[in-house]
Design a protein around this motif. Structure first.
Motif, mmCIF file in Angstrom:
data_model
loop_
_atom_site.group_PDB
_atom_site.id
_atom_site.type_symbol
_atom_site.label_atom_id
_atom_site.label_comp_id
_atom_site.label_asym_id
_atom_site.label_seq_id
_atom_site.Cartn_x
_atom_site.Cartn_y
_atom_site.Cartn_z
ATOM 1 N N ARG A 41 0.690 -1.082 -0.118
ATOM 2 C CA ARG A 41 0.022 -0.074 0.017
ATOM 3 C C ARG A 41 0.681 1.120 0.163
ATOM 4 N NH1 ARG A 41 -2.487 2.839 4.047
ATOM 5 N NH2 ARG A 41 -1.055 1.528 5.440
ATOM 6 N N ARG A 42 0.482 2.186 -0.774
ATOM 7 C CA ARG A 42 1.378 3.436 -0.913
ATOM 8 C C ARG A 42 0.832 4.486 0.334
ATOM 9 N NH1 ARG A 42 1.337 5.896 -6.261
ATOM 10 N NH2 ARG A 42 3.172 6.989 -5.625
ATOM 11 N N ARG A 43 1.778 4.895 0.868
ATOM 12 C CA ARG A 43 1.301 5.951 1.909
ATOM 13 C C ARG A 43 0.803 7.430 1.374
ATOM 14 N NH1 ARG A 43 6.618 5.322 5.158
ATOM 15 N NH2 ARG A 43 7.178 5.092 2.976
ATOM 16 N N ASP B 223 7.912 5.989 -1.573
ATOM 17 C CA ASP B 223 6.715 5.101 -2.189
ATOM 18 C C ASP B 223 5.447 5.847 -1.730
ATOM 19 O OD1 ASP B 223 6.278 4.618 0.436
ATOM 20 O OD2 ASP B 223 5.799 2.549 0.500
ATOM 21 N N ALA B 224 5.338 6.953 -1.361
ATOM 22 C CA ALA B 224 4.502 8.130 -0.807
ATOM 23 C C ALA B 224 3.586 8.468 -1.969
ATOM 24 C CB ALA B 224 4.683 8.872 -0.002
ATOM 25 N N GLU B 225 2.330 8.691 -1.802
ATOM 26 C CA GLU B 225 1.612 8.997 -3.088
ATOM 27 C C GLU B 225 1.283 10.444 -2.411
ATOM 28 O OE1 GLU B 225 -2.019 6.371 -3.846
ATOM 29 O OE2 GLU B 225 -3.172 8.208 -3.708
ATOM 30 N N VAL B 226 1.139 11.505 -3.350
ATOM 31 C CA VAL B 226 1.104 12.968 -2.606
ATOM 32 C C VAL B 226 0.059 13.626 -3.372
ATOM 33 C CG1 VAL B 226 2.618 15.078 -2.691
ATOM 34 C CG2 VAL B 226 3.750 12.720 -2.905
ATOM 35 N N ARG B 227 -0.697 14.158 -2.307
ATOM 36 C CA ARG B 227 -1.747 15.125 -2.694
ATOM 37 C C ARG B 227 -1.286 16.408 -2.260
ATOM 38 N NH1 ARG B 227 -6.783 12.131 -0.637
ATOM 39 N NH2 ARG B 227 -6.818 10.522 -2.191
ATOM 40 N N ALA B 228 -1.765 17.581 -2.979
ATOM 41 C CA ALA B 228 -1.421 19.146 -2.433
ATOM 42 C C ALA B 228 -2.733 19.687 -2.640
ATOM 43 C CB ALA B 228 -0.481 19.428 -3.566
ATOM 44 N N ASP C 37 17.059 20.624 2.575
ATOM 45 C CA ASP C 37 17.406 19.819 3.910
ATOM 46 C C ASP C 37 16.245 19.922 5.005
ATOM 47 O OD1 ASP C 37 20.030 19.029 3.247
ATOM 48 O OD2 ASP C 37 20.914 20.797 4.002
ATOM 49 N N LEU C 38 15.625 21.148 4.822
ATOM 50 C CA LEU C 38 14.276 21.209 5.602
ATOM 51 C C LEU C 38 13.142 20.159 5.157
ATOM 52 C CD1 LEU C 38 12.432 22.723 8.086
ATOM 53 C CD2 LEU C 38 12.202 24.688 6.300
ATOM 54 N N ALA C 39 13.094 20.126 3.845
ATOM 55 C CA ALA C 39 12.009 19.228 3.394
ATOM 56 C C ALA C 39 12.507 17.763 3.540
ATOM 57 C CB ALA C 39 12.179 19.262 1.870
ATOM 58 N N ALA C 40 13.739 17.397 3.532
ATOM 59 C CA ALA C 40 14.380 16.111 4.158
ATOM 60 C C ALA C 40 13.952 15.869 5.526
ATOM 61 C CB ALA C 40 15.729 15.762 3.856
ATOM 62 N N VAL C 41 14.045 16.623 6.458
ATOM 63 C CA VAL C 41 13.843 16.376 7.762
ATOM 64 C C VAL C 41 12.170 16.245 7.587
ATOM 65 C CG1 VAL C 41 13.471 17.658 10.062
ATOM 66 C CG2 VAL C 41 15.864 17.619 8.629
ATOM 67 N N ALA C 42 11.260 17.086 7.071
ATOM 68 C CA ALA C 42 10.048 17.123 7.206
ATOM 69 C C ALA C 42 9.538 15.550 6.735
ATOM 70 C CB ALA C 42 9.436 17.968 6.411
ATOM 71 N N VAL C 43 10.200 15.038 5.641
ATOM 72 C CA VAL C 43 9.834 13.777 5.064
ATOM 73 C C VAL C 43 10.179 12.691 6.089
ATOM 74 C CG1 VAL C 43 10.069 12.066 3.266
ATOM 75 C CG2 VAL C 43 9.757 14.410 2.637
ATOM 76 N N HIS C 44 11.262 12.716 6.771
ATOM 77 C CA HIS C 44 11.544 11.795 7.606
ATOM 78 C C HIS C 44 10.303 11.815 8.806
ATOM 79 C CE1 HIS C 44 15.465 9.931 7.024
ATOM 80 N NE2 HIS C 44 15.573 10.844 6.172
ATOM 81 N N GLY D 177 -8.311 9.112 3.089
ATOM 82 C CA GLY D 177 -7.355 8.091 2.788
ATOM 83 C C GLY D 177 -5.802 8.492 3.258
ATOM 84 N N VAL D 178 -5.634 9.956 3.590
ATOM 85 C CA VAL D 178 -4.368 10.473 3.896
ATOM 86 C C VAL D 178 -3.852 9.924 5.267
ATOM 87 C CG1 VAL D 178 -3.370 12.769 4.585
ATOM 88 C CG2 VAL D 178 -4.587 12.263 2.430
ATOM 89 N N GLU D 179 -2.784 9.686 5.306
ATOM 90 C CA GLU D 179 -1.981 9.205 6.596
ATOM 91 C C GLU D 179 -1.482 10.480 7.498
ATOM 92 O OE1 GLU D 179 0.415 5.942 7.017
ATOM 93 O OE2 GLU D 179 -1.024 4.641 5.597
ATOM 94 N N ALA D 180 -0.618 11.204 6.522
ATOM 95 C CA ALA D 180 0.126 12.484 7.277
ATOM 96 C C ALA D 180 -0.232 13.661 6.538
ATOM 97 C CB ALA D 180 1.632 11.786 7.253
ATOM 98 N N VAL D 181 -0.141 14.571 7.177
ATOM 99 C CA VAL D 181 -0.183 15.938 6.547
ATOM 100 C C VAL D 181 1.088 17.035 6.832
ATOM 101 C CG1 VAL D 181 -1.622 18.178 6.434
ATOM 102 C CG2 VAL D 181 -2.627 16.068 6.772
ATOM 103 N N PHE D 182 1.559 17.577 5.890
ATOM 104 C CA PHE D 182 2.676 18.731 5.767
ATOM 105 C C PHE D 182 1.841 19.899 6.151
ATOM 106 C CE2 PHE D 182 5.333 22.124 4.477
ATOM 107 C CZ PHE D 182 6.486 21.933 5.352
ATOM 108 N N LEU D 183 1.904 20.563 7.153
ATOM 109 C CA LEU D 183 1.240 21.850 7.491
ATOM 110 C C LEU D 183 2.079 23.081 7.531
ATOM 111 C CD1 LEU D 183 -1.322 23.640 8.470
ATOM 112 C CD2 LEU D 183 -1.181 22.312 10.749
#
Ligand SMILES: NC(=O)c1ccc[n+]([C@@H]2O[C@H](COP(=O)([O-])OP(=O)(O)OC[C@H]3O[C@@H](n4cnc5c(N)ncnc54)[C@H](OP(=O)(O)O)[C@@H]3O)[C@@H](O)[C@H]2O)c1
Length: 283
Positions: free
Chosen positions: A3-5, A28-33, A169-176, A72-78
């Protein structure tokens, strides 16, 4: 089939959000915006873009779009693009009803509205991570016009010193934090790897672009007058100048957060300039 997150990115067309989207697409994440104008969002084809205005969540249409985008979203970047916490409660309620995790882009300054939003997030029932970055390297883009035209930057507080952070780098931290384990309840302060004065940053821009750039110190009073002429509200201009003055006497130190969280050292300001050299180079 695995399953893709699904992850929803707010502010996906901005400096940080665009990088969060790019880094998520490497997983493998599925991205919505959510974007105010999907027609001009210019996001990769794999991203599902919903139209919505975060400034209009009182409008049922926009709240409805947000709810749909959260399905169906698991995580949100706010990313909250306003200097007030008003409007955050309906957003967080919708997120908490559907998603499991939120990563909030706050700031090291932790201004009043950011503190309030952090508290709301802590009480939301969601898994949460707060990012409190200090200065973005991308702030140097405000000098780009002067540098292209005259190879000079006329500003106050050339001795103000900070460790500029590459948005990548900020985005990489966010994705982790969005996809990984062990970040629930954490507050991180990512920075670039080295503290540089503003005058030193300008020198690096000149070295990378092969065209020396000069820092010309102007008085805070002259800078304030120019900001007001450009339409800045006086409290905002005063806040920016006071923050810069404080960085002369108390330079901001670099943290190890980027490397600790991502396993990769933070990129230098020189690398950031190399990645954005076109912005500082005359046509
Ligand atoms: N600059 C710094 O040194 C620094 C340091 C620490 C923290 N921060 C924080 O970083 C954040 C800014 O990040 P950034 O530089 O990536 O921002 P940015 O490049 O200015 O992008 C802002 C994003 O917000 C979206 N947006 C604006 N108004 C919106 C609305 N009404 N509804 C929906 N979306 C809206 C924009 O989308 P569209 O315009 O495409 O609709 C865009 O995607 C702020 O919260 C700031 O406090 C900045």
């Amino acid at each position: 089939m695995t399953r893709r997150r699904r992850t929803l990115v707010l502010g996906a067309t901005g400096t940080v959000g665009r990088q969060v989207v790019a880094r998520l697409l490497e997983t493998d994440a599925e991205v919505r915006a959510l974007a105010r104008d999907p027609g001009t969002a210019d996001l990769p084809d794999e991203v599902e873009v919903a139209r919505g205005d975060l400034g209009d969540l009182g409008n049922l249409g926009d709240l409805g779009t947000l709810r749909g985008a959260l399905d169906g979203v698991e995580a949100v970047f706010l990313l909250w693009p306003f200097a007030t916490a008003e409007g955050v409660p309906p957003l967080l309620n919708a997120v908490a009803e559907r998603a499991r995790r939120v990563v909030y882009l706050s700031s090291a300054a932790v201004r009043e509205h950011e503190r309030r939003i952090e508290r709301m997030i802590e009480r939301s029932g969601l898994e949460w991570t707060v990012l409190r970055p200090h200065a973005f390297a991308a702030n140097a883009l405000r000098w780009a016009g002067q540098i292209r035209a005259e190879a000079v930057v006329r500003e106050p507080y050339g001795a103000a010193a900070m460790p500029p952070l590459h948005e990548r780098d900020l985005a990489a931290v966010a994705v982790h934090a969005l996809l990984g384990d062990g970040h629930d309840g954490a507050t991180y302060e990512p920075t670039g790897p080295e503290t540089l004065t503003q005058a030193e940053q300008v020198r690096v821009i000149g070295e990378v672009t092969g065209r020396p750039v000069r820092w010309e110190e102007v008085s805070p009073g002259d800078a304030r007058r120019r900001m007001l002429d450009l339409g800045w509200p006086p409290p905002v201009a005063d806040g920016v100048l006071a923050a810069q003055a404080a960085l002369v006497t108390e330079p901001r130190a670099a943290t190890a957060a980027v490397e600790e969280i991502t396993g990769t050292p933070a990129r230098t300001f020189r690398t950031w300039v190399t990645d954005h050299a076109d912005a500082f180079t005359p046509p």
